[in-house]
Design an enzyme around this catalytic site. Structure first.
Site, PDB file in Angstrom:
ATOM      1  N   GLN A  99       0.830  -1.207   0.000  1.00 40.07           N
ATOM      2  CA  GLN A  99       0.000   0.000   0.000  1.00 40.07           C
ATOM      3  C   GLN A  99       0.868   1.261   0.000  1.00 40.07           C
ATOM      4  O   GLN A  99       0.572   2.234   0.682  1.00 40.07           O
ATOM      5  CB  GLN A  99      -0.936  -0.015   1.211  1.00 40.07           C
ATOM      6  CG  GLN A  99      -1.884  -1.189   1.202  1.00 40.07           C
ATOM      7  CD  GLN A  99      -2.761  -1.256   2.441  1.00 40.07           C
ATOM      8  OE1 GLN A  99      -2.847  -0.306   3.212  1.00 40.07           O
ATOM      9  NE2 GLN A  99      -3.400  -2.380   2.639  1.00 40.07           N
ATOM     10  N   CYS A 100       1.911   1.234  -0.793  1.00 40.34           N
ATOM     11  CA  CYS A 100       2.892   2.321  -0.853  1.00 40.34           C
ATOM     12  C   CYS A 100       2.786   3.010  -2.205  1.00 40.34           C
ATOM     13  O   CYS A 100       2.391   2.403  -3.200  1.00 40.34           O
ATOM     14  CB  CYS A 100       4.289   1.704  -0.680  1.00 40.34           C
ATOM     15  SG  CYS A 100       5.677   2.841  -0.846  1.00 40.34           S
ATOM     16  N   GLY A 101       3.148   4.274  -2.258  1.00 41.33           N
ATOM     17  CA  GLY A 101       3.180   4.978  -3.537  1.00 41.33           C
ATOM     18  C   GLY A 101       4.133   4.340  -4.533  1.00 41.33           C
ATOM     19  O   GLY A 101       3.984   4.505  -5.745  1.00 41.33           O
ATOM     20  N   PHE A 102       5.115   3.583  -4.021  1.00 42.45           N
ATOM     21  CA  PHE A 102       6.085   2.908  -4.887  1.00 42.45           C
ATOM     22  C   PHE A 102       5.674   1.475  -5.220  1.00 42.45           C
ATOM     23  O   PHE A 102       6.396   0.777  -5.940  1.00 42.45           O
ATOM     24  CB  PHE A 102       7.473   2.908  -4.237  1.00 42.45           C
ATOM     25  CG  PHE A 102       8.046   4.281  -4.031  1.00 42.45           C
ATOM     26  CD1 PHE A 102       8.330   5.113  -5.106  1.00 42.45           C
ATOM     27  CD2 PHE A 102       8.285   4.766  -2.754  1.00 42.45           C
ATOM     28  CE1 PHE A 102       8.849   6.389  -4.921  1.00 42.45           C
ATOM     29  CE2 PHE A 102       8.804   6.040  -2.551  1.00 42.45           C
ATOM     30  CZ  PHE A 102       9.084   6.849  -3.641  1.00 42.45           C
ATOM     31  N   THR A 103       4.535   1.022  -4.717  1.00 40.86           N
ATOM     32  CA  THR A 103       4.085  -0.361  -4.953  1.00 40.86           C
ATOM     33  C   THR A 103       4.083  -0.738  -6.434  1.00 40.86           C
ATOM     34  O   THR A 103       4.429  -1.879  -6.765  1.00 40.86           O
ATOM     35  CB  THR A 103       2.704  -0.603  -4.303  1.00 40.86           C
ATOM     36  OG1 THR A 103       2.835  -0.402  -2.888  1.00 40.86           O
ATOM     37  CG2 THR A 103       2.203  -2.011  -4.564  1.00 40.86           C
TER      38      THR A 103
END
Length: 160
Positions: free
Chosen positions: A35-39
């Site tokens: 659930q990360c912006g970098f996922t």
């Protein structure tokens, strides 16, 4: 002298895996989160793995929930998310800590061997990447903002 092969970790299924299993391979070790912006980098990591695994690259994913609670799920939830959303086929490991007193020994060693900006050892966020050569030595550390495709030249050099 310590190398990556001196460590072990539980895989996403809970089975202990000696990293000696990867002896002679080039490793890209990444702390990941669902659930990360970098996922979306999962897609790039999988593309690297599929492009270079026949030449000896292994991408090793280590889920971590230490940054903004971005990996709250169980190992089973993480495995299913990665398969369903990104068709991840590279090895995934059980959720670990990468910073602090409970940091996994592998990450303590990686951070010491390849400190970040201004010599800081702490992992700043998810999707920090470490490139390890065929002899088990860390050769580079990449920031979360470094997209997987941007490190292709270093991977190709390490693969020989």
């Amino acid at each position: 002298m310590t190398t990556v092969y001196d460590f072990s970790a539980s895989d996403i299924e809970g089975k202990e895996v000696s990293l000696d299993h990867y002896r002679g391979k080039v490793l890209l070790i990444v702390n990941v989160a669902s659930q990360c912006g970098f996922t979306p980098q999962y897609a790039g990591l999988e593309a690297l793995y599929r492009s270079y695994r026949d030449r000896g690259l292994e991408v090793l994913g280590f889920p971590c929930d230490q940054f903004g609670h971005q990996e709250p799920g169980s190992n089973e939830t993480i495995r299913n998310f990665c398969k369903l959303n990104y068709d991840v086929t590279f090895p995934m490991f059980a959720k670990i800590d990468v910073n602090g007193e409970s940091a996994h020994p592998l990450y303590r060693w990686l951070k010491n061997a390849k400190p970040g900006v201004l010599g800081t050892e702490a992992i700043k966020w998810n999707f920090t990447k470490f490139l390890v050569d065929r002899s088990g030595e860390p050769v580079a550390r990449y920031a979360p903002t470094d997209k997987p495709e941007s490190i292709k030249p270093d991977i190709e050099a390490a693969l020989g």
